[in-house]
Design a protein around this motif. Structure first.
Motif, PDB file in Angstrom:
ATOM      1  N   CYS A 106       0.834  -1.203   0.000  1.00  0.00           N
ATOM      2  CA  CYS A 106       0.000   0.000   0.000  1.00  0.00           C
ATOM      3  C   CYS A 106       0.872   1.257   0.000  1.00  0.00           C
ATOM      4  O   CYS A 106       2.003   1.263   0.474  1.00  0.00           O
TER       5      CYS A 106
ATOM      6  N   ASP B 230       0.334   3.698   1.817  1.00  0.00           N
ATOM      7  CA  ASP B 230       0.265   4.241   3.179  1.00  0.00           C
ATOM      8  C   ASP B 230       1.663   4.602   3.707  1.00  0.00           C
ATOM      9  O   ASP B 230       2.591   3.792   3.625  1.00  0.00           O
TER      10      ASP B 230
ATOM     11  N   GLY C 189      -4.195   0.346  -1.256  1.00  0.00           N
ATOM     12  CA  GLY C 189      -4.942  -0.908  -1.237  1.00  0.00           C
ATOM     13  C   GLY C 189      -4.175  -2.090  -1.797  1.00  0.00           C
ATOM     14  O   GLY C 189      -4.698  -3.195  -1.888  1.00  0.00           O
TER      15      GLY C 189
ATOM     16  N   HIS D 241      -1.906  -4.185   4.988  1.00  0.00           N
ATOM     17  CA  HIS D 241      -1.615  -3.754   6.354  1.00  0.00           C
ATOM     18  C   HIS D 241      -2.907  -3.482   7.104  1.00  0.00           C
ATOM     19  O   HIS D 241      -3.924  -3.120   6.518  1.00  0.00           O
TER      20      HIS D 241
ATOM     21  N   CYS E 117      -6.044  -0.347   6.936  1.00  0.00           N
ATOM     22  CA  CYS E 117      -5.816   0.227   5.608  1.00  0.00           C
ATOM     23  C   CYS E 117      -7.006   1.105   5.209  1.00  0.00           C
ATOM     24  O   CYS E 117      -8.159   0.642   5.191  1.00  0.00           O
ATOM     25  N   GLY E 118      -6.733   2.349   4.873  1.00  0.00           N
ATOM     26  CA  GLY E 118      -7.802   3.271   4.509  1.00  0.00           C
ATOM     27  C   GLY E 118      -8.519   2.864   3.231  1.00  0.00           C
ATOM     28  O   GLY E 118      -9.739   3.050   3.115  1.00  0.00           O
TER      29      GLY E 118
END
Ligand SMILES: [Zn+2]
Length: 279
Positions: free
Chosen positions: A96, A98, A121, A149, A152-153
């Motif tokens: 991701c 992130d 994602g 992870h 995860c948004g």
């Protein structure tokens, strides 16, 4: 893009080959032995690291990260100039975007060690898949890890979209589109749907890579590629690997929850092998 040249990593490979081979974490493969005939097509792949060795390096690097023990590999100019002549990463990582999940830090690796594809994602579109194909076909990478992870948004957005409907703005629908197929299962599992979907999504993307890329599947058939799914825990810093399913698995339903628990326990056992305290 560079072509392979037989430079610079031989000493590292020899060092790795001399390490005691501890039990690996999940991502077990029925085909771990890679004979000379299998590696022959990788002309000039003098620095190739086997999938077993690569996984071991990632597990050990993550243990250092979790334990806050620095990798003492110097980030010196000579290493940088060596790498300028050609890259020889030992693993491909799809993870991701992130900011809390940088693979080089999470696995405590250095410049030139990892070939990384990052997208919110950790899904695999054509560009991501093509990038990993390049890593395998031209750089000799023998291990690809799809790493999701916790928290995860992108996965959370997919869960919210599935539960509540509505339209995401801009290009965000494209981010959640490939995650949505696992959301139903993640909700049905009960408990934290985002947590469940993070695991299912990583497994599903790994399955997609195995089944939808002729280059990757051919490399797997020749015994010179393993594709793993894993999940990073933001709180502990620990990466847990899912076992690799049989080669015949096709993309589709994500791994059942029982396999997920199995993957967690295997990796925790591996961490214990490294004298590591997990939470
Ligand atoms: Zn994320």
């Amino acid at each position: 893009m560079e072509t392979r040249t037989p430079v610079s990593r031989l000493s590292l490979v020899l060092l790795v080959a001399s390490l005691p081979f501890a039990a690996l974490a999940g991502c077990a493969s029925e085909r771990t032995a890679i004979g000379p005939a299998d590696t022959a097509p990788l002309a000039g792949a003098l620095g190739s690291v086997s999938s077993d060795e690569a996984l071991q390096k990632l597990v050990e690097g993550n243990a250092r990260f979790v334990g806050n023990k620095d990798n003492d590999t110097p980030r010196d100019v000579s290493r940088r100039s060596d790498l300028a002549k050609g890259q020889h990463p030992f693993a491909g990582i799809l993870t991701c975007s992130d900011s809390r999940v940088p693979p080089e830090l999470v696995f405590d690796q250095e410049l030139g060690d990892l070939f990384v594809v990052r997208v919110a994602g950790n899904t695999a579109d054509d560009v991501g898949m093509g990038s990993l194909e390049y890593a395998v076909e031209h750089l000799g990478v023998q291990l690809v890890v799809v790493m999701g992870h916790e928290k995860c948004g992108a996965v959370a957005a997919a869960v919210t979209t599935a539960k509540e409907g509505g339209e995401l703005p801009g290009h965000l629908p494209a981010v959640v589109a490939d995650i949505l197929p696992v959301v139903k299962q993640g909700i049905a599992d009960g408990g934290d749907a985002v947590h469940n979907c993070v695991w299912h999504n990583a497994a599903n993307v790994a399955a997609k890579l195995r089944s939808q890329s002729p280059i990757l599947s051919e490399a797997m058939e020749k015994g010179r590629l393993r594709i793993c799914a894993a999940v990073y825990d933001l709180d502990t810093g620990m990466v847990r690997f899912l076992p690799q399913p049989p080669q015949s698995e096709k993309a589709g339903p994500a791994a059942p929850h029982g396999d997920i628990a199995h993957g967690e326990s295997e990796h925790e056992a591996a961490n214990d092998d490294h004298g590591h305290q997990h939470h």
